[in-house]
Design a protein around this motif. Structure first.
Motif, PDB file in Angstrom:
ATOM      1  N   SER A 280     -14.549  -9.244   4.438  1.00  0.00           N
ATOM      2  CA  SER A 280     -14.696  -7.798   4.223  1.00  0.00           C
ATOM      3  C   SER A 280     -16.025  -7.323   4.819  1.00  0.00           C
ATOM      4  CB  SER A 280     -14.658  -7.466   2.734  1.00  0.00           C
ATOM      5  OG  SER A 280     -13.423  -7.820   2.163  1.00  0.00           O
TER       6      SER A 280
ATOM      7  N   ILE B 185      -6.046   1.884  -2.693  1.00  0.00           N
ATOM      8  CA  ILE B 185      -6.230   0.451  -2.464  1.00  0.00           C
ATOM      9  C   ILE B 185      -5.116  -0.380  -3.100  1.00  0.00           C
ATOM     10  CG2 ILE B 185      -7.742  -1.510  -2.930  1.00  0.00           C
ATOM     11  CD1 ILE B 185     -10.122   0.446  -2.717  1.00  0.00           C
TER      12      ILE B 185
ATOM     13  N   MET C  14      -4.255  -3.540  -0.588  1.00  0.00           N
ATOM     14  CA  MET C  14      -5.457  -3.824   0.199  1.00  0.00           C
ATOM     15  C   MET C  14      -6.379  -4.734  -0.616  1.00  0.00           C
ATOM     16  SD  MET C  14      -5.935   0.072   1.661  1.00  0.00           S
ATOM     17  CE  MET C  14      -7.276  -0.301   2.799  1.00  0.00           C
TER      18      MET C  14
ATOM     19  N   THR D 189     -10.431  -4.951  -0.088  1.00  0.00           N
ATOM     20  CA  THR D 189     -11.103  -3.659   0.063  1.00  0.00           C
ATOM     21  C   THR D 189     -11.651  -3.198  -1.278  1.00  0.00           C
ATOM     22  OG1 THR D 189      -9.640  -3.019   1.886  1.00  0.00           O
ATOM     23  CG2 THR D 189     -10.785  -1.240   0.735  1.00  0.00           C
TER      24      THR D 189
ATOM     25  N   SER E 206     -14.040  -3.312   3.749  1.00  0.00           N
ATOM     26  CA  SER E 206     -12.631  -3.542   4.030  1.00  0.00           C
ATOM     27  C   SER E 206     -12.480  -4.559   5.156  1.00  0.00           C
ATOM     28  CB  SER E 206     -11.929  -2.230   4.399  1.00  0.00           C
ATOM     29  OG  SER E 206     -10.520  -2.377   4.395  1.00  0.00           O
TER      30      SER E 206
ATOM     31  N   ASP F 200      -6.456  -4.998   6.130  1.00  0.00           N
ATOM     32  CA  ASP F 200      -6.309  -3.955   5.111  1.00  0.00           C
ATOM     33  C   ASP F 200      -6.277  -2.565   5.748  1.00  0.00           C
ATOM     34  OD1 ASP F 200      -6.184  -5.760   3.075  1.00  0.00           O
ATOM     35  OD2 ASP F 200      -8.019  -5.134   2.063  1.00  0.00           O
ATOM     36  N   LEU F 201      -7.053  -2.371   6.795  1.00  0.00           N
ATOM     37  CA  LEU F 201      -7.055  -1.069   7.463  1.00  0.00           C
ATOM     38  C   LEU F 201      -5.761  -0.844   8.234  1.00  0.00           C
ATOM     39  CD1 LEU F 201     -10.783  -1.227   8.419  1.00  0.00           C
ATOM     40  CD2 LEU F 201      -9.759   0.568   7.008  1.00  0.00           C
TER      41      LEU F 201
END
Length: 347
Positions: free
Chosen positions: A55, A193, A198, A201, A245, A249-250
């Motif tokens: 992250s 999230i 995610m 994140t 993040s 996850d993005l």
């Protein structure tokens, strides 16, 4: 396409702009990974290397989450884009113009005085002064920021022009808290999230970073000395910046946006469309929390960016090919041109 993106990345690494990059570069489409690579250290002292699931702080990339949070409340009828921030917060906001609306704040057209102003010529000196007066270990809640914002004179009249504003997005975070009844960070966790899965994140405490989180590093150009950013960043990220993040996850965030998992179809369109022009010649505009480029031939790119001490970040979504391209850096190498060049190869 894997070789295309690999070649673009290698060429960028060899350039002056990409030299010394620590972080992750990722390109994914609807079928999965096209190309990914991690470089450098997440913790230099312990020689712990960055991994694809490390992250990274994404600084102002957080504004994507803030814009989505506000628009979700609008979607639910709990807020209106034309609501005035003074009325929502119900407190004395000092020199903040009383006619400023949620729409003004989301589109960076409010003109509110900026506590961290991207237009400062002596930015580093001003930031040092700010941290001395307001120690970053006290930046634990959004109410704390008001003392840094409300005494500032307006930069321009609401709606007069585009002017990137960190203060504006702090006020938006406070609006989320006022309407939802919970902290901004908790709202993002529960409404963005967690629903999107995610798992890497979050808003992490800078004094207690989890194991697989990258420490940000500033590198002295003359001496090559590394300095950690943990003592100069807000201890808990706010609604203008500071979330952590990963590239994967993005990717989930972008796909969640376009699959209407956060907002309704109509609100998603409103969130993404151009509300204010930044550079007409370049086709750059801003929506309700994200940037976009429109090029000849109907090519559109939606993106978010972030840069801070020890942070360089850019993420983008190409609707035509359903491709996400993300670069996260923990040593201030800003990868925006890398993302832009990769976008050109998508057609």
């Amino acid at each position: 396409m894997k070789k295309v993106f690999a070649d673009i990345f290698e060429k960028w690494l060899a350039s002056e702009e990409g030299e010394g990059f620590w972080g992750v570069f990722s390109a994914k489409n609807a079928e999965g990974v096209i190309y990914q690579r991690a470089l450098g250290y997440r913790c230099r002292k312990k020689e712990l290397e960055n991994q694809l699931d490390t992250s990274f702080g994404i600084a102002s990339g957080t504004k994507l989450f803030t814009g989505l949070s506000v628009c979700k409340l609008v979607d639910q009828g709990k807020l209106s884009l034309d609501d005035k921030i003074w009325n929502i917060l119900g407190k004395d906001l000092g020199r903040v113009n009383k006619s400023i609306t949620i729409r003004h704040l989301l589109t960076h057209t409010s003109g509110v005085g900026d506590y961290v102003d991207e237009e400062w010529e002596d930015f580093d000196e001003k930031m040092e002064e700010l941290r001395k007066k307001y120690p970053v270990n006290l930046w634990t809640n959004l109410d704390y920021y008001l003392q840094m914002i409300t005494p500032l004179p307006p930069k321009f009249e609401p709606g007069e022009r585009y002017g990137y504003s960190n203060s504006g997005f702090i006020l938006l975070g406070l609006a989320v808290e006022a309407v939802s009844g919970i902290s901004y960070q908790r709202y993002v966790q529960e409404n963005i999230i967690e629903p999107l899965g995610m798992v890497h994140t979050g808003f992490y405490n800078m004094t207690q970073l989890p194991e697989n989180v990258a420490i940000g590093y500033m590198v002295d150009e003359d001496t090559g000395e590394f300095t950690e950013n943990t003592d100069i960043m807000s201890v808990i990220g706010g609604s203008d910046g500071g979330i952590f993040s990963t590239a994967d996850d993005l990717d989930a965030l972008w796909r969640g946006i376009f699959a209407h998992k956060i907002l309704s179809a109509d609100m998603t369109e409103n969130f993404l469309k151009a509300h204010v022009t930044i550079d007409e010649e370049e086709g750059e505009s801003y929506g309700l929390g994200s940037f976009r480029y429109d090029e000849d031939g109907g090519k559109v790119l939606h993106f978010g960016v972030g840069f801070d001490s020890g942070v360089g970040f850019s993420t983008a979504y190409h609707p035509k090919t359903a491709t996400t391209i993300t670069a996260t850096s923990n040593n201030e190498v800003w990868p925006f041109d890398l993302i832009a060049e990769a976008f050109q190869k998508l057609g």
